[in-house]
Write a protein that holds these residues in place. Structure first.
Motif, PDB file in Angstrom:
ATOM      1  N   LEU A 157      46.399   9.313 -31.944  1.00 38.68           N
ATOM      2  CA  LEU A 157      45.671  10.495 -32.392  1.00 38.68           C
ATOM      3  C   LEU A 157      44.844  10.153 -33.614  1.00 38.68           C
ATOM      4  CD1 LEU A 157      48.491  13.221 -32.180  1.00 38.68           C
ATOM      5  CD2 LEU A 157      46.699  12.779 -30.499  1.00 38.68           C
ATOM      6  N   THR A 158      43.776  10.901 -33.768  1.00 41.26           N
ATOM      7  CA  THR A 158      42.982  10.756 -34.989  1.00 41.26           C
ATOM      8  C   THR A 158      43.685  11.489 -36.130  1.00 41.26           C
ATOM      9  OG1 THR A 158      41.685  12.743 -34.541  1.00 41.26           O
ATOM     10  CG2 THR A 158      40.891  10.656 -33.595  1.00 41.26           C
ATOM     11  N   GLU A 159      43.202  11.276 -37.345  1.00 41.01           N
ATOM     12  CA  GLU A 159      43.786  11.957 -38.491  1.00 41.01           C
ATOM     13  C   GLU A 159      43.677  13.470 -38.343  1.00 41.01           C
ATOM     14  OE1 GLU A 159      45.487  10.840 -40.907  1.00 41.01           O
ATOM     15  OE2 GLU A 159      45.251   8.694 -40.560  1.00 41.01           O
ATOM     16  N   GLU A 160      42.546  13.937 -37.860  1.00 40.92           N
ATOM     17  CA  GLU A 160      42.352  15.376 -37.675  1.00 40.92           C
ATOM     18  C   GLU A 160      43.299  15.914 -36.621  1.00 40.92           C
ATOM     19  OE1 GLU A 160      38.804  18.580 -36.549  1.00 40.92           O
ATOM     20  OE2 GLU A 160      38.389  16.412 -36.659  1.00 40.92           O
ATOM     21  N   GLN A 161      43.483  15.177 -35.543  1.00 38.74           N
ATOM     22  CA  GLN A 161      44.382  15.617 -34.484  1.00 38.74           C
ATOM     23  C   GLN A 161      45.836  15.647 -34.959  1.00 38.74           C
ATOM     24  OE1 GLN A 161      43.314  12.744 -31.474  1.00 38.74           O
ATOM     25  NE2 GLN A 161      42.036  14.229 -30.366  1.00 38.74           N
ATOM     26  N   MET A 162      46.200  14.684 -35.811  1.00 37.60           N
ATOM     27  CA  MET A 162      47.569  14.645 -36.315  1.00 37.60           C
ATOM     28  C   MET A 162      47.885  15.857 -37.178  1.00 37.60           C
ATOM     29  SD  MET A 162      48.088  10.563 -37.143  1.00 37.60           S
ATOM     30  CE  MET A 162      49.680  10.841 -37.883  1.00 37.60           C
ATOM     31  N   THR A 163      46.878  16.380 -37.890  1.00 39.15           N
ATOM     32  CA  THR A 163      47.112  17.569 -38.720  1.00 39.15           C
ATOM     33  C   THR A 163      47.282  18.821 -37.867  1.00 39.15           C
ATOM     34  OG1 THR A 163      44.732  17.938 -38.937  1.00 39.15           O
ATOM     35  CG2 THR A 163      45.810  16.576 -40.631  1.00 39.15           C
ATOM     36  N   GLN A 164      46.773  18.795 -36.615  1.00 39.05           N
ATOM     37  CA  GLN A 164      46.862  19.956 -35.732  1.00 39.05           C
ATOM     38  C   GLN A 164      47.949  19.810 -34.677  1.00 39.05           C
ATOM     39  OE1 GLN A 164      42.985  20.344 -33.996  1.00 39.05           O
ATOM     40  NE2 GLN A 164      41.937  20.587 -35.961  1.00 39.05           N
ATOM     41  N   ALA A 165      48.635  18.665 -34.667  1.00 40.76           N
ATOM     42  CA  ALA A 165      49.533  18.364 -33.558  1.00 40.76           C
ATOM     43  C   ALA A 165      50.697  19.343 -33.462  1.00 40.76           C
ATOM     44  CB  ALA A 165      50.060  16.933 -33.698  1.00 40.76           C
ATOM     45  N   PHE A 198      45.448  18.146 -26.594  1.00 42.59           N
ATOM     46  CA  PHE A 198      44.273  17.313 -26.825  1.00 42.59           C
ATOM     47  C   PHE A 198      43.688  16.746 -25.530  1.00 42.59           C
ATOM     48  CE2 PHE A 198      46.968  16.853 -30.686  1.00 42.59           C
ATOM     49  CZ  PHE A 198      46.170  17.604 -31.525  1.00 42.59           C
ATOM     50  N   ASP A 199      44.398  16.920 -24.420  1.00 42.82           N
ATOM     51  CA  ASP A 199      43.869  16.489 -23.128  1.00 42.82           C
ATOM     52  C   ASP A 199      44.347  17.480 -22.076  1.00 42.82           C
ATOM     53  OD1 ASP A 199      42.924  15.292 -20.882  1.00 42.82           O
ATOM     54  OD2 ASP A 199      43.904  13.344 -21.210  1.00 42.82           O
ATOM     55  N   PRO A 200      43.501  18.432 -21.661  1.00 44.58           N
ATOM     56  CA  PRO A 200      43.921  19.432 -20.679  1.00 44.58           C
ATOM     57  C   PRO A 200      44.384  18.824 -19.377  1.00 44.58           C
ATOM     58  CG  PRO A 200      41.857  20.059 -21.747  1.00 44.58           C
ATOM     59  CD  PRO A 200      42.121  18.639 -22.145  1.00 44.58           C
ATOM     60  N   ALA A 201      43.974  17.568 -19.107  1.00 42.70           N
ATOM     61  CA  ALA A 201      44.385  16.945 -17.859  1.00 42.70           C
ATOM     62  C   ALA A 201      45.865  16.587 -17.859  1.00 42.70           C
ATOM     63  CB  ALA A 201      43.554  15.683 -17.601  1.00 42.70           C
ATOM     64  N   LYS A 202      46.409  16.431 -19.023  1.00 43.93           N
ATOM     65  CA  LYS A 202      47.827  16.096 -19.117  1.00 43.93           C
ATOM     66  C   LYS A 202      48.649  17.363 -18.911  1.00 43.93           C
ATOM     67  CE  LYS A 202      47.361  11.711 -20.421  1.00 43.93           C
ATOM     68  NZ  LYS A 202      47.932  10.582 -19.674  1.00 43.93           N
ATOM     69  N   PRO A 203      49.805  17.267 -18.222  1.00 46.67           N
ATOM     70  CA  PRO A 203      50.647  18.460 -18.046  1.00 46.67           C
ATOM     71  C   PRO A 203      51.293  18.869 -19.366  1.00 46.67           C
ATOM     72  CG  PRO A 203      51.755  16.492 -17.198  1.00 46.67           C
ATOM     73  CD  PRO A 203      50.347  16.067 -17.547  1.00 46.67           C
ATOM     74  N   GLY A 204      51.577  20.158 -19.472  1.00 47.47           N
ATOM     75  CA  GLY A 204      52.233  20.634 -20.684  1.00 47.47           C
ATOM     76  C   GLY A 204      51.708  21.994 -21.088  1.00 47.47           C
ATOM     77  N   SER A 205      52.427  22.604 -22.058  1.00 42.76           N
ATOM     78  CA  SER A 205      52.066  23.938 -22.524  1.00 42.76           C
ATOM     79  C   SER A 205      51.523  23.946 -23.944  1.00 42.76           C
ATOM     80  CB  SER A 205      53.298  24.858 -22.449  1.00 42.76           C
ATOM     81  OG  SER A 205      54.319  24.362 -23.294  1.00 42.76           O
TER      82      SER A 205
END
Length: 451
Positions: free
Chosen positions: A389-397, A404-411
């Motif tokens: 993940l990028t730094e920005e993504q890590m703050t929102q994780a 971060f990837d709608p193709a991946k399964p999950g909620s």
């Protein structure tokens, strides 16, 4: 034995005992020395006054008016040379008559200036002396000066000897009193030590209740704490059942609404409305899942005595992940010896499941679980060789619904729930960037007594 920490009951009791022992011993020492000093001074003065009167009765004048003694004084110390006990009788015009002890020096005749006995400190043959004197009229009216003296050092030595011996005995008594007080403090507070050990055993997972027999002053507290622990366990069990019932009662109607919305989406006229319903039901499902998980965690804090052993808790989760992600390889590092954690096994299993499943989704090939143990903590890192993940993504994780990837399964609830699970376990959860991808790192403190 180390000094008790500041603010402890032991230190307070020891300081109080030490203070009162010191005040008592010093008070006794001061009072005893003062009483003894007054007593011995009075005894010396009474003795010298008696000797003055005795010397006056034994003094006679010959036909020439020269003084002589009818017999020696009753105290033999006046006959020993420089013994510190002296007398002198003088008549004007005749050499003074001196005691055999006074082989040098003389006494001050000016002390004997009155028929009344007077005394003062004067210089004697062997130092400062307590000097008594009086005058007696002779047969022909001549004045007979009678002086008697005792060295001041005789009095001082008696006082010093008494003070020294008293100090030794009182010092010994002070030590015995302090030792007795310390023993009473240690013995009296021993039940509190056992209570602290029992509480640590409960907190560390060694016991479910406070075990042991306690004095009547502490027993009610122990009984109340055990009752509270038992009541908390019952409340947790009921809360878990209610959380499960609520989840079931909400998910069934929501599933019906979702099914109806999917049917409506097949009709062109209601497709837009159906999509809105599907989006909202998906959000509702996310919120229900997350809020139910939070409610379960809030209602289910870690119970005393609960423990989880690694890798025992981890192995079933790994087998499930290998079936769920058959194309990924899961491996363990650092699990040479079993490690017991003061944690709820159910919550820890759920936390590991979320993190391993998340790593399995993003890994290219390998997922590694690494254990690092220190003296009072355990660090568990779940790393994957995915894109990271990028730094920005890590703050929102850890935000609810972050994907971060709608193709991946999950909620999008996994990391948010993992964060709450870690908090319920008194652990820290953080994401760290590694050279080969991303790692979820769990750090948990070990309480005293854990293996």
């Amino acid at each position: 034995m180390s000094l008790p920490p500041f603010g402890s009951l032991r230190l307070r009791f020891m300081l109080a005992i030490g203070l009162w022992v010191m005040i008592g011993i010093l008070g006794i020492w001061f009072t005893a020395t003062q009483v003894f000093t007054r007593h011995i001074e009075q005894a010396y003065h009474e003795e010298l006054e008696v000797h003055v009167r005795e010397l006056a009765r034994l003094t006679e004048l010959d036909e020439n008016g020269a003084p002589y003694l009818v017999r020696p004084l009753s105290d033999p110390r006046y006959e020993e040379p420089l013994s510190g006990f002296y007398w002198e009788v003088a008549v004007r015009g005749h050499p003074p008559l001196k005691s055999e002890s006074m082989i040098r020096g003389e006494l001050d005749q000016r002390v004997a200036h009155s028929p009344q006995i007077v005394h003062r400190i004067e210089s004697g043959p062997t130092g400062p002396a307590i000097t008594y004197g009086m005058i007696e009229p002779g047969p022909a009216g001549e004045l007979v000066h009678i002086v008697i003296a005792t060295d001041q050092r005789e009095l001082d030595e008696d006082i010093t000897a008494f003070t020294r011996e008293l100090s030794v005995w009182l010092g010994t008594l002070a030590l015995l009193l302090m030792a007795t007080g310390l023993a009473l403090v240690l013995f009296g507070l021993k039940p509190l030590d056992r209570l602290a050990a029992a509480i640590n055993a409960v907190r560390g997972g060694k016991a479910r209740v406070l075990a042991g027999t306690y004095p009547s002053e502490i027993a009610p507290l122990v009984n109340d704490l055990n009752a509270y622990i038992d009541q908390t366990g019952q409340l947790v069990d009921r809360a878990r059942v209610q959380a499960g019932n609520l989840a079931h009662s909400l998910r069934t109607p929501l599933a019906v609404i979702t099914d109806e919305a999917e049917r409506m989406a097949e009709e062109p006229a209601s497709r837009i409305s159906a999509q809105v319903l599907l989006d909202q039901t998906q959000r509702m499902q996310q919120q229900i899942d997350y809020q139910l998980a939070r409610a379960r965690l809030v209602a289910a804090p870690r119970l005393p005595g609960e423990r989880a052993e690694l890798p025992q808790v981890l192995l079933p989760v790994l087998r499930a992940m290998e079936r769920l992600h058959p194309d990924k390889r899961f491996s363990l590092r650092g699990f040479d010896d079993p490690v017991e954690l003061p944690a709820d096994p159910v919550n820890l299993t759920e936390l590991l499941s979320i993190l391993l499943d998340n790593a399995g989704k993003w890994a290219e090939r390998d997922v590694t679980v690494t254990l690092h143990r220190e003296a009072d903590s355990v660090t568990l890192a779940i790393s994957d060789d995915g894109p990271g993940l990028t730094e920005e993504q890590m703050t929102q994780a850890f935000a609810i619904g972050s994907r971060f990837d709608p193709a991946k399964p999950g909620s999008g609830l996994g990391l948010a729930m993992a964060r709450d699970l870690a908090a319920a376990l008194d652990a820290d959860l953080a994401l760290e960037r590694r050279e080969t991808g991303l790692a979820a790192v769990i750090r948990m403190e070990l309480t005293s007594g854990t293996a």
